[in-house]
Design a protein around this motif. Structure first.
Motif, short mmCIF file in Angstrom:
data_model
loop_
_atom_site.label_atom_id
_atom_site.label_comp_id
_atom_site.label_asym_id
_atom_site.label_seq_id
_atom_site.Cartn_x
_atom_site.Cartn_y
_atom_site.Cartn_z
N LEU A 66 0.78 -1.23 0.00
CA LEU A 66 0.00 0.00 0.00
C LEU A 66 0.82 1.29 0.00
O LEU A 66 0.25 2.36 -0.24
N ALA A 67 2.11 1.22 0.29
CA ALA A 67 2.87 2.46 0.46
C ALA A 67 4.05 2.59 -0.50
O ALA A 67 4.97 3.36 -0.25
N LYS A 68 4.01 1.89 -1.62
CA LYS A 68 5.15 1.93 -2.54
C LYS A 68 5.39 3.31 -3.14
O LYS A 68 6.49 3.60 -3.59
N GLN A 69 4.40 4.18 -3.13
CA GLN A 69 4.59 5.52 -3.67
C GLN A 69 5.32 6.45 -2.70
O GLN A 69 5.76 7.52 -3.09
N LYS A 70 5.50 6.01 -1.46
CA LYS A 70 6.20 6.81 -0.44
C LYS A 70 7.69 6.54 -0.50
O LYS A 70 8.12 5.44 -0.79
N LYS A 71 8.49 7.55 -0.18
CA LYS A 71 9.95 7.39 -0.20
C LYS A 71 10.43 6.37 0.83
O LYS A 71 11.42 5.69 0.61
N TRP A 72 9.77 6.29 1.94
CA TRP A 72 10.23 5.50 3.07
C TRP A 72 9.81 4.04 3.01
O TRP A 72 10.20 3.25 3.86
N TRP A 73 9.04 3.62 2.03
CA TRP A 73 8.42 2.30 2.08
C TRP A 73 9.44 1.17 2.14
O TRP A 73 9.26 0.23 2.92
N LEU A 74 10.50 1.23 1.32
CA LEU A 74 11.43 0.10 1.26
C LEU A 74 12.20 -0.06 2.57
O LEU A 74 12.32 -1.17 3.09
N ALA A 75 12.70 1.04 3.11
CA ALA A 75 13.45 0.96 4.37
C ALA A 75 12.56 0.45 5.50
O ALA A 75 12.98 -0.38 6.32
N THR A 76 11.31 0.91 5.53
CA THR A 76 10.39 0.48 6.58
C THR A 76 9.99 -0.98 6.38
O THR A 76 9.97 -1.77 7.33
N HIS A 77 9.70 -1.35 5.14
CA HIS A 77 9.35 -2.74 4.81
C HIS A 77 10.48 -3.68 5.23
O HIS A 77 10.25 -4.71 5.86
N ARG A 78 11.69 -3.30 4.91
CA ARG A 78 12.87 -4.12 5.24
C ARG A 78 13.03 -4.22 6.76
O ARG A 78 13.22 -5.32 7.30
N SER A 79 12.97 -3.10 7.46
CA SER A 79 13.17 -3.10 8.91
C SER A 79 12.10 -3.92 9.63
O SER A 79 12.41 -4.71 10.52
N VAL A 80 10.86 -3.73 9.23
CA VAL A 80 9.76 -4.45 9.87
C VAL A 80 9.86 -5.95 9.58
O VAL A 80 9.66 -6.79 10.47
N GLY A 81 10.20 -6.31 8.34
CA GLY A 81 10.33 -7.72 7.98
C GLY A 81 11.46 -8.42 8.71
O GLY A 81 11.30 -9.54 9.20
#
Length: 133
Positions: free
Chosen positions: A28-43
């Motif tokens: 849902l947040a791929k359009q945000k700049k922070w999505w990949l770093a947050t996705h990685r950290s949470v995963g």
């Protein structure tokens, strides 16, 4: 010793929520700049919490001397933990191995989905084992 069982349940439920959050962020947040770093950290955090949940139950089994891996919940749990550890590895590989990126990306996505689905099923099995469901 019962507290390790509760620690296991809490850690695994938290891991499931973290992994589900990571998947939703990617979806849902791929359009945000922070999505990949947050996705990685949470995963990655979810994978570590899952491993801690497995370790807590392995410790309880060791300390009580009960036989282990004798029930479907254990088998599924080991499989889920393996998938949960491999998923972030594939996620990192897709960013570093450009020649196989599409194939690795599909593996990452399907390992992630499988991990979450099997984890939810295994939580339900575990809760029924201890009489909550």
């Amino acid at each position: 010793m019962i507290s390790l069982m509760y620690a296991h349940a809490v850690l695994m439920c938290c891991a499931c929520l973290l992994l589900l959050s990571g998947a939703l962020i990617a979806r849902l947040a791929k359009q945000k700049k922070w999505w990949l770093a947050t996705h990685r950290s949470v995963g990655i955090t979810g994978a570590f919490v899952m491993a801690a949940g497995l370790c807590s139950m392995l410790l309880q089994v060791y300390l009580t001397g009960r036989p282990h891996s004798a029930i479907p919940h254990s088998y599924v749990g080991f499989m889920v933990t393996g998938l949960g550890i491999l998923t972030p590895i594939f996620g990192q590989l897709q960013l570093t191995v450009s020649s196989a990126r599409p194939k690795i990306r599909r593996l990452h996505i399907w390992f992630g989905r499988s991990t979450i689905l099997l984890m939810i099923v295994n939580i339900i099995i575990g809760l029924s084992l201890i009489g909550i469901l």
